[in-house]
Design an enzyme around this catalytic site. Structure first.
Site, PDB file in Angstrom:
ATOM      1  N   GLY A   9      -3.234   2.508   5.111  1.00  0.00           N
ATOM      2  CA  GLY A   9      -1.942   2.617   5.794  1.00  0.00           C
ATOM      3  C   GLY A   9      -1.891   3.877   6.636  1.00  0.00           C
ATOM      4  N   GLY A  12       0.748   4.566   9.705  1.00  0.00           N
ATOM      5  CA  GLY A  12       2.188   4.673   9.495  1.00  0.00           C
ATOM      6  C   GLY A  12       2.703   6.078   9.762  1.00  0.00           C
ATOM      7  N   GLN A  13       3.995   6.247   9.519  1.00  0.00           N
ATOM      8  CA  GLN A  13       4.640   7.534   9.834  1.00  0.00           C
ATOM      9  C   GLN A  13       3.966   8.701   9.097  1.00  0.00           C
ATOM     10  OE1 GLN A  13       8.512   8.243   8.150  1.00  0.00           O
ATOM     11  NE2 GLN A  13       9.029   9.834   9.613  1.00  0.00           N
ATOM     12  N   ASP A  35      -6.116   0.781   8.313  1.00  0.00           N
ATOM     13  CA  ASP A  35      -4.817   0.133   8.448  1.00  0.00           C
ATOM     14  C   ASP A  35      -5.081  -1.334   8.744  1.00  0.00           C
ATOM     15  OD1 ASP A  35      -1.818   1.694   9.131  1.00  0.00           O
ATOM     16  OD2 ASP A  35      -1.990  -0.486   9.288  1.00  0.00           O
ATOM     17  N   ILE A  36      -4.003  -2.108   8.747  1.00  0.00           N
ATOM     18  CA  ILE A  36      -4.155  -3.542   9.004  1.00  0.00           C
ATOM     19  C   ILE A  36      -4.269  -3.812  10.503  1.00  0.00           C
ATOM     20  CG2 ILE A  36      -1.677  -4.059   9.094  1.00  0.00           C
ATOM     21  CD1 ILE A  36      -2.306  -6.564   7.413  1.00  0.00           C
ATOM     22  N   ASP A  53      -6.690  -4.613   4.974  1.00  0.00           N
ATOM     23  CA  ASP A  53      -5.400  -5.105   4.501  1.00  0.00           C
ATOM     24  C   ASP A  53      -5.246  -4.586   3.068  1.00  0.00           C
ATOM     25  OD1 ASP A  53      -3.297  -6.509   3.415  1.00  0.00           O
ATOM     26  OD2 ASP A  53      -3.924  -8.458   4.216  1.00  0.00           O
ATOM     27  N   TYR A 143      12.576  -2.592  -2.654  1.00  0.00           N
ATOM     28  CA  TYR A 143      11.686  -1.448  -2.473  1.00  0.00           C
ATOM     29  C   TYR A 143      11.783  -0.491  -3.665  1.00  0.00           C
ATOM     30  CZ  TYR A 143      10.065   2.949  -0.283  1.00  0.00           C
ATOM     31  OH  TYR A 143       9.427   4.126   0.017  1.00  0.00           O
ATOM     32  N   LYS A 147       8.930   0.663  -6.451  1.00  0.00           N
ATOM     33  CA  LYS A 147       8.545   2.057  -6.690  1.00  0.00           C
ATOM     34  C   LYS A 147       8.760   2.434  -8.157  1.00  0.00           C
ATOM     35  CE  LYS A 147       7.016   3.164  -2.643  1.00  0.00           C
ATOM     36  NZ  LYS A 147       5.559   3.367  -2.491  1.00  0.00           N
ATOM     37  N   ILE A 173      11.799  11.108   5.403  1.00  0.00           N
ATOM     38  CA  ILE A 173      10.871  12.018   6.096  1.00  0.00           C
ATOM     39  C   ILE A 173      11.133  11.976   7.600  1.00  0.00           C
ATOM     40  CG2 ILE A 173       8.453  12.629   6.471  1.00  0.00           C
ATOM     41  CD1 ILE A 173       9.158  12.743   3.535  1.00  0.00           C
TER      42      ILE A 173
END
Ligand code: SER
Length: 317
Positions: A9, A12-13, A35-36, A53, A143, A147, A173
């Site tokens: 990943g 991502g951000q 990443d995908i 993936d 979500y 977690k 973030i």
């Protein structure tokens, strides 16, 4: 072959900036980004990159075995707002990717895991001010459920199989490089972009919704710090509370307006308001501060200065 780090990943951000930082620390060729998709060309071209993936166990395993990967940062996830739209996809991605890396560590293919948790593990029954490390966790989002359950599994794998997994509960973030995607705290990033681009912003959260937040520099610092901490110092193997600043949409607006007097803001809360209302407004992270010397650097004013400076450069204005 020297041991390598894999970031899943990485586009991502957080992954984008984590990749850069880990390459500074460990050397470009020792950090494999994955990443995908390959949309973030700057990142893809900045060093070793593989299309992986996070749901594909064999792809992760092959990459680890072929490259002698010993540490994995699992940054792929569907966040809170997207998770409400695609609950089963969020469950599938967030849980299976975690099991894949936990099982690779259980089998000793890899030695160490970083997996981010979130303030989303908390819910409306959690004390909302100065939320303690150990408290009621009854999340109301998919979500948050992933977690919370993920935290339990991390602790379980640590206790039962001696897996060295480390985790922090990230607040919202804020960063200027890669955009966040699908989070409830994303407004606090969008607002800076819109301030520079259009001089106005419509917030999807109401003006007095206070949430725990953090500038990216601090988030990256926390991530590298917990991974470098001696294992014996870590008393939490689910996820550490982590905090820096808390503010409302009105307060972030005012901090921007102090630098851009013409900036204007309106409020149109949508479904994300209910998610925000279920989360704490401030977090007690004293255990992280004690166990691995966590401390943040940026307050709201400093973050606003840096965000506006960097985005002015980005948009050439
Ligand atoms: N930033 C995340 C979200 O809003 C919280 O972990 O979903």
């Amino acid at each position: 072959m020297s041991s390598k780090i894999l970031i899943i990943g990485a586009c991502g951000q957080i992954g984008t900036e984590l990749t850069t930082k880990l390459r500074e620390i460990h050397g470009v060729t020792n950090v494999i980004a994955s990443d995908i998709n390959t949309r973030n060309l700057d990142l893809v071209n900045s060093g070793p990159f593989e299309i992986i993936d996070a749901k594909n166990y064999n792809a992760i395993k092959d990459c680890c075995l072929q490259n002698n990967v010993k540490t994995v940062y699992l940054m792929a996830a569907l966040l809170s707002a997207t998770g409400e739209k695609y609950p089963m996809e969020a469950w599938d991605l967030n849980m299976n990717s975690l099991f894949h890396v936990l099982n690779l560590a259980k089998q000793k293919t890899i030695d160490k895991i970083f997996w981010p948790s979130s303030i989303a593990v908390f819910g409306p029954t959690t004390p909302s001010e100065n939320t303690p490390q150990h408290t009621i966790c009854e999340p109301t989002t998919v979500y948050g459920i992933t977690k919370q359950v993920g935290e339990r599994w991390c602790e379980y794998y640590h206790n039962k199989y001696d897996v060295d997994v480390r985790s922090i509960r990230y607040p919202g973030i804020i960063s200027y490089k890669a955009m966040p995607g699908g989070g409830t705290t994303d407004y606090a990033v969008e607002i800076y972009h819109e301030a520079i681009k259009t001089g106005k912003y419509e917030s999807f959260l109401s003006e007095n919704t206070s949430l725990p937040m953090m500038f990216m520099e601090d988030a990256i610092k926390a991530t590298t710090k917990i991974m470098e901490a001696p294992a014996e110092n870590l008393t939490i193997r689910s996820a550490y509370n982590l905090s820096a600043i808390s503010f409302t949409p009105k307060e972030i607006f005012e901090s921007i307006k102090a630098k851009m007097p013409e900036f204007s803001m309106s409020y149109k809360p949508d479904f994300r308001q209910a998610i925000a209302d279920s989360w704490p407004s401030s977090i007690d992270d004293s255990v992280a501060r004690k166990d691995w010397n966590w401390q943040h650097d940026y307050n709201l004013k400093e973050m606003t200065s840096e965000m506006l400076k960097q985005l002015r450069k980005k948009y050439n204005s």
